[in-house]
Design an enzyme around this catalytic site. Sequence first.
Site, mmCIF file in Angstrom:
data_model
loop_
_atom_site.group_PDB
_atom_site.id
_atom_site.type_symbol
_atom_site.label_atom_id
_atom_site.label_comp_id
_atom_site.label_asym_id
_atom_site.label_seq_id
_atom_site.Cartn_x
_atom_site.Cartn_y
_atom_site.Cartn_z
ATOM 1 N N TYR A 173 2.314 10.796 -3.552
ATOM 2 C CA TYR A 173 2.649 11.260 -4.903
ATOM 3 C C TYR A 173 2.636 12.789 -4.976
ATOM 4 O O TYR A 173 2.250 13.366 -5.988
ATOM 5 C CB TYR A 173 1.694 10.623 -5.928
ATOM 6 C CG TYR A 173 1.642 9.111 -5.788
ATOM 7 C CD1 TYR A 173 2.739 8.336 -6.146
ATOM 8 C CD2 TYR A 173 0.530 8.465 -5.241
ATOM 9 C CE1 TYR A 173 2.713 6.957 -5.981
ATOM 10 C CE2 TYR A 173 0.504 7.081 -5.072
ATOM 11 C CZ TYR A 173 1.595 6.344 -5.454
ATOM 12 O OH TYR A 173 1.579 4.975 -5.282
ATOM 13 N N CYS A 208 5.421 28.468 -15.916
ATOM 14 C CA CYS A 208 4.980 28.979 -17.223
ATOM 15 C C CYS A 208 4.361 27.901 -18.087
ATOM 16 O O CYS A 208 4.920 27.490 -19.108
ATOM 17 C CB CYS A 208 6.163 29.618 -17.932
ATOM 18 S SG CYS A 208 6.819 30.939 -16.919
ATOM 19 N N GLU A 209 3.248 27.378 -17.645
ATOM 20 C CA GLU A 209 2.482 26.388 -18.409
ATOM 21 C C GLU A 209 1.013 26.569 -18.049
ATOM 22 O O GLU A 209 0.688 26.736 -16.858
ATOM 23 C CB GLU A 209 2.853 24.959 -17.980
ATOM 24 C CG GLU A 209 4.284 24.610 -18.141
ATOM 25 C CD GLU A 209 4.515 23.336 -18.948
ATOM 26 O OE1 GLU A 209 3.550 22.810 -19.539
ATOM 27 O OE2 GLU A 209 5.665 22.915 -18.975
ATOM 28 N N PRO A 256 0.818 -1.214 0.000
ATOM 29 C CA PRO A 256 0.000 0.000 0.000
ATOM 30 C C PRO A 256 0.854 1.267 0.000
ATOM 31 O O PRO A 256 1.881 1.334 0.677
ATOM 32 C CB PRO A 256 -0.788 -0.118 1.309
ATOM 33 C CG PRO A 256 0.097 -0.910 2.205
ATOM 34 C CD PRO A 256 0.865 -1.853 1.323
ATOM 35 N N GLY A 257 0.447 2.223 -0.760
ATOM 36 C CA GLY A 257 1.149 3.503 -0.781
ATOM 37 C C GLY A 257 0.197 4.611 -0.375
ATOM 38 O O GLY A 257 0.190 5.102 0.752
HETATM 39 N N1 LLP Z 1 2.992 -1.563 -5.990
HETATM 40 C C1 LLP Z 1 3.322 -1.281 -7.257
HETATM 41 C C2 LLP Z 1 4.009 -2.272 -8.054
HETATM 42 C C3 LLP Z 1 2.992 -0.016 -7.782
HETATM 43 O O1 LLP Z 1 3.321 0.264 -9.041
HETATM 44 C C4 LLP Z 1 2.315 0.947 -6.981
HETATM 45 C C5 LLP Z 1 1.989 2.262 -7.508
HETATM 46 C C6 LLP Z 1 2.011 0.590 -5.651
HETATM 47 C C7 LLP Z 1 2.350 -0.679 -5.197
HETATM 48 C C8 LLP Z 1 1.308 1.528 -4.712
HETATM 49 O O2 LLP Z 1 0.043 1.818 -5.145
HETATM 50 P P1 LLP Z 1 -0.969 2.667 -4.237
HETATM 51 O O3 LLP Z 1 -1.304 1.827 -3.030
HETATM 52 O O4 LLP Z 1 -0.298 3.927 -3.858
HETATM 53 O O5 LLP Z 1 -2.138 2.898 -5.107
HETATM 54 N N2 LLP Z 1 1.279 8.960 -9.360
HETATM 55 C C9 LLP Z 1 -0.048 8.390 -9.354
HETATM 56 C C10 LLP Z 1 -0.052 6.999 -8.783
HETATM 57 C C11 LLP Z 1 0.913 6.053 -9.454
HETATM 58 C C12 LLP Z 1 0.946 4.704 -8.821
HETATM 59 C C13 LLP Z 1 2.131 3.942 -9.275
HETATM 60 N N3 LLP Z 1 2.253 2.641 -8.692
HETATM 61 C C14 LLP Z 1 -0.984 9.324 -8.615
HETATM 62 O O6 LLP Z 1 -0.527 10.372 -8.141
HETATM 63 O O7 LLP Z 1 -2.159 9.065 -8.508
#
Ligand code: LLP
Length: 422
Positions: free
Chosen positions: A378, A349-350, A275-276
């Site tokens: 993120y 500047c975008e 989880p992120g």
């Molecule tokens: N594991 C893998 C292999 C991943 O690629 C990711 C996220 C995670 C775990 C964690 O996912 P989460 O639990 O955070 O959904 N920048 C984008 C999100 C990109 C996610 C990339 N991979 C945003 O700001 O919404």
Amino acid sequence: MHFFTYKGNKFYAEGVSIEKIVKEVGTPCYIYSHKTLIRHYHAFDEAFASVPHLICYSVKANSNIAILKTFINEGGGVDIVSGGELYRALKAGVNPKKVVYSGVGKRADEIEYALKTGILMFNVESPEELRAIDRIAKRLKKKAGIAIRVNPDVDPKTHPYISTGLKKNKFGIETSRAIQEYVYAKNNLKNVIPIGVDCHIGSQITQISPFADALKKTKQIISTLRNEGIDIKYLDMGGGLGITYKDEDAPHPSKYGKAVIDATKGLNITLIFEPGRIMVGNAGILVTKVLYTKQGTEKNFVIVDAAMNDLARPSLYGSYHAIKPVTHPTPPFNKGGGEIIADVVGPVCESGDFFAKDRPLPAFKSGELMALMSAGAYGFSMSSNYNSRPRACEVMVKGNKFSIIRERESYKDLIKGEKRLK
Ligand code: LLP
């Protein structure tokens, strides 16, 4: 749930007023709530208390070593996607046996670093990568624990840029080929040991059904592999659980937990999660100062001192971040109504440099502070120096105290490593 609230007309992170922090550190700044991080970790952990599991926090969501250490102290591991993330996690004190390594493009030097560190497993994303890991492990006289990231071809029903488990996505290996690769590895590759199956289908997923669909497919794979005599000990379900930015009805980890536990009953396996967002997303805000307001012929603009280089999500995905005034004369300003309709924009500047479009807001004035909510995931980790803007500082609040966990960059930092040719 998080611990950013109004006390009177002042916005607070836990027991510290945002104004007080800004007085000391300036703007823009990221502010995180330690209590919220701990709460999120435990909500997830408790959801799986009845089964063997390991939480490998996804470093990319927010890579600050103070954040990593917070989860590591609670017993967590990490999910990494680069040598740099491994370095950070080790600096934060992670147990290498709690590290899983994902990503489609692991370089040889990164594989070597991870092997020397002795990580738990590589989540392999292509047949060529599998052979590269075996080759490097052989040279180093090591054995590499591996899982293959299977691409289950399920629709996570999220933003196309953050869907990863569809056939057309670059991630993972399609099911039948993945099984062939496991068998090939067992028979021919002496330095990789298949120990897990991995499946991450995307991010900001607010329904349980895509996870359940993916799980159905991974369970079949595990049973096929075990019939082939391959001893699968781990099922890595990836990350992806969504959060509430605006009005999304994101499932609580306990609901996700129940669905996963029910579906994996009798499987005799250790579950791994990556989880992120759910850990850090609502535990962080980005505080910025209003520089100017301006009435265009068609729109009102509130121009702030943070920009797309600090928080790229609105520009990249059109994402919504709630906006709260740090001081408001008529608290609490949380009903979504407003005195003006405006675009909130940064100095870059975008035209894509915006935080909100046509948003009802209080009538912000120059010098006032606003908090961009749900910016913990993120946010800083995707920030850049575009337009030669030093990156913001990061602050951790713990009860009535706060500490800077990353200094604001200086102009000198901007040209670090650059050479002026004669
Ligand atoms: N594991 C893998 C292999 C991943 O690629 C990711 C996220 C995670 C775990 C964690 O996912 P989460 O639990 O955070 O959904 N920048 C984008 C999100 C990109 C996610 C990339 N991979 C945003 O700001 O919404």
